[in-house]
Design an enzyme around this catalytic site. Structure first.
Site, PDB file in Angstrom:
ATOM      1  N   LYS A  58      11.619  -4.430  -1.965  1.00  0.00           N
ATOM      2  CA  LYS A  58      12.265  -4.233  -2.666  1.00  0.00           C
ATOM      3  C   LYS A  58      12.776  -3.130  -2.670  1.00  0.00           C
ATOM      4  O   LYS A  58      13.852  -2.916  -1.724  1.00  0.00           O
ATOM      5  CB  LYS A  58      10.744  -2.947  -2.359  1.00  0.00           C
ATOM      6  CG  LYS A  58       9.277  -3.569  -2.896  1.00  0.00           C
ATOM      7  CD  LYS A  58       9.149  -4.051  -4.253  1.00  0.00           C
ATOM      8  CE  LYS A  58       8.710  -4.544  -4.413  1.00  0.00           C
ATOM      9  NZ  LYS A  58       6.557  -4.578  -4.305  1.00  0.00           N
TER      10      LYS A  58
HETATM   11  C1  PLP Z   1       5.487  -5.087  -4.617  1.00  0.00           C
HETATM   12  C2  PLP Z   1       4.030  -4.093  -5.913  1.00  0.00           C
HETATM   13  C3  PLP Z   1       3.233  -3.528  -4.695  1.00  0.00           C
HETATM   14  C4  PLP Z   1       2.897  -3.869  -3.339  1.00  0.00           C
HETATM   15  O1  PLP Z   1       3.574  -4.008  -2.418  1.00  0.00           O
HETATM   16  P1  PLP Z   1       2.871  -3.983  -0.958  1.00  0.00           P
HETATM   17  O2  PLP Z   1       4.382  -3.315  -0.031  1.00  0.00           O
HETATM   18  O3  PLP Z   1       3.199  -5.660  -0.784  1.00  0.00           O
HETATM   19  O4  PLP Z   1       1.612  -4.136  -0.690  1.00  0.00           O
HETATM   20  C5  PLP Z   1       2.341  -3.310  -6.072  1.00  0.00           C
HETATM   21  N1  PLP Z   1       2.498  -2.623  -7.118  1.00  0.00           N
HETATM   22  C6  PLP Z   1       3.961  -2.952  -7.388  1.00  0.00           C
HETATM   23  C7  PLP Z   1       3.993  -2.605  -9.070  1.00  0.00           C
HETATM   24  C8  PLP Z   1       4.091  -4.378  -6.217  1.00  0.00           C
HETATM   25  O5  PLP Z   1       5.908  -4.645  -7.738  1.00  0.00           O
END
Ligand code: PLP
Length: 384
Positions: A185
């Site tokens: 991310k």
């Molecule tokens: C990555 C992601 C999540 C989940 O994030 P985590 O921190 O891995 O739980 C939720 N929503 C979207 C749109 C994502 O891309």
């Protein structure tokens, strides 16, 4: 293939490494001083008057948010099918039902014009996703929510930093916003996330449920007249707290969030220019004055490209370049399809976006040569 260019990579500097080592040496590994500092920094990053609650993932944060908002069995939560399954699964954790609403065909964000038709007496909330880091049209969404008495939760997993009408996502008039710091991310702590809200009641509930349902009022030895060992369990809570090791990374990643965004925006601009005359659609750009986090750069192949999306990605891989697809819409996955009897054509815009979408690598560690390699490969594949 030597020298493979991966689809995504985090950028971890010496500051992050030193901070983690400092935590390791301190003996404080789990939630402690670094986590507290990260939360304070996050509130400052957003500009005050907001509570930041660190968590071990965005999935946890979305679950906490819906729980705190009182989403109960049988309730309905309006959301997008064009997302990662986490957005939908948290609704199921509470034995409630996601009601999918199709996306805008250009932004891939939930189409506000289609939300009202999906509202029923059971609807309690709207859970939106800022796809790829481009903000949803929040003004109409918030208006609809207000008119029908619905809560609004923002899945901002991609959206740091992202602005809407000049305001940072996280400071808008929704109830809760949740970020992800998963390894790929925009800022990364491996696993981790942050939940932010202006509502002190929601914040209090999320803090309690984040850690086993322990009442902090009883737990906090400075404000409580009870002895330090005493605590009270007031609900069957969860184990969703962030570790100081993750917070050590987060403190320094957050400081770089704007620099990271600028680097990705430069790559996006270069792709926009270089890929302009090929048989593909470029991703939408933000409105004047607004910031796109550019977590994702999604092109769409048009019919003239004369190559399937699958073959295109294979050919990129043959040239040593990792691509991805965001997202396989939820309604195409067996669980969602079979639980809610969904057909591919139920969400035609999501289906068509998915069939043509390719996410190109866009991350701060890419050199100019890496970017050129991607550009040349796309040109080569699409010009045969
Ligand atoms: C990555 C992601 C999540 C989940 O994030 P985590 O921190 O891995 O739980 C939720 N929503 C979207 C749109 C994502 O891309």
């Amino acid at each position: 293939m030597t020298n493979f260019l991966p689809f995504a990579l985090p950028e971890i500097g010496q500051e992050e490494i030193d901070e983690v080592v400092d935590s390791l040496r301190s003996g404080w590994l789990t939630t402690g001083p670094k986590t507290k500092r990260f939360e304070q920094d996050f509130t400052e990053f957003l500009g005050g008057d907001i509570e930041s609650i660190s968590i071990n993932s965005a999935t946890s944060g979305l679950h906490l948010a819906l729980e705190a908002l009182g989403i109960s069995p049988g309730d309905e939560v309006i959301t997008t099918p064009y997302t990662f399954t986490a957005t939908g699964e948290v609704v199921r954790y509470l034995s409630s039902n996601p009601i999918f609403v199709d996306i805008d065909p250009t932004t891939f964000n939930i189409d506000p014009a289609k939300i009202e038709a999906a509202i029923t007496p059971r609807t309690k909330a709207i859970l939106i996703v800022h796809f790829g880091g481009l903000a949803c049209e929040m003004e109409p969404i918030l208006k609809i929510a207000q008119k029908h008495g619905l809560k609004v939760v923002e899945d901002a997993a991609h959206a740091i930093p992202t602005t809407y009408q000049g305001k940072l996502v996280g400071t808008l008039d929704s109830d809760v916003t949740v970020y992800s710091f998963y390894a790929t991310k925009p800022i990364a702590t491996g696993e981790g996330g942050m939940l932010v809200t202006r509502n002190p009641e929601i914040a209090k509930r999320c803090r309690i449920m984040r850690l086993h349902g322990i009442s902090r009022d009883a737990f906090d030895r400075y404000t409580s007249t009870k002895p330090a060992w005493y605590y009270e369990i007031i609900a069957p809570g969860f184990k969703y707290n962030m570790t100081d090791l993750a917070a050590s990374l987060g403190i320094h990643q957050l400081k770089k969030a704007w620099t990271f965004q600028q680097k990705r925006a430069e790559i996006a601009k270069r792709y926009d220019t270089e890929l302009a005359n090929l048989p593909l659609l470029l991703p939408p750009t933000p409105k004047d004055g607004d910031v796109h986090s550019w977590h994702l750069y999604v092109i769409r192949l048009v019919d003239l490209a004369k190559i399937s999306r699958e073959a295109f990605i294979e050919q990129m891989a043959a040239r040593g370049i990792g691509c991805s697809v965001h997202f396989i819409p939820l309604h195409l996955h067996p669980y969602w399809r079979d639980t809610y009897y969904l057909k591919p054509r139920d969400f035609p815009c999501a289906l068509s976006a998915y069939e043509r979408a390719v996410s190109l690598p866009i991350y701060t560690k890419m050199t100019e040569a890496d970017q050129e390699r991607v550009i040349n490969a796309v040109k080569e594949i699409l010009s045969v």
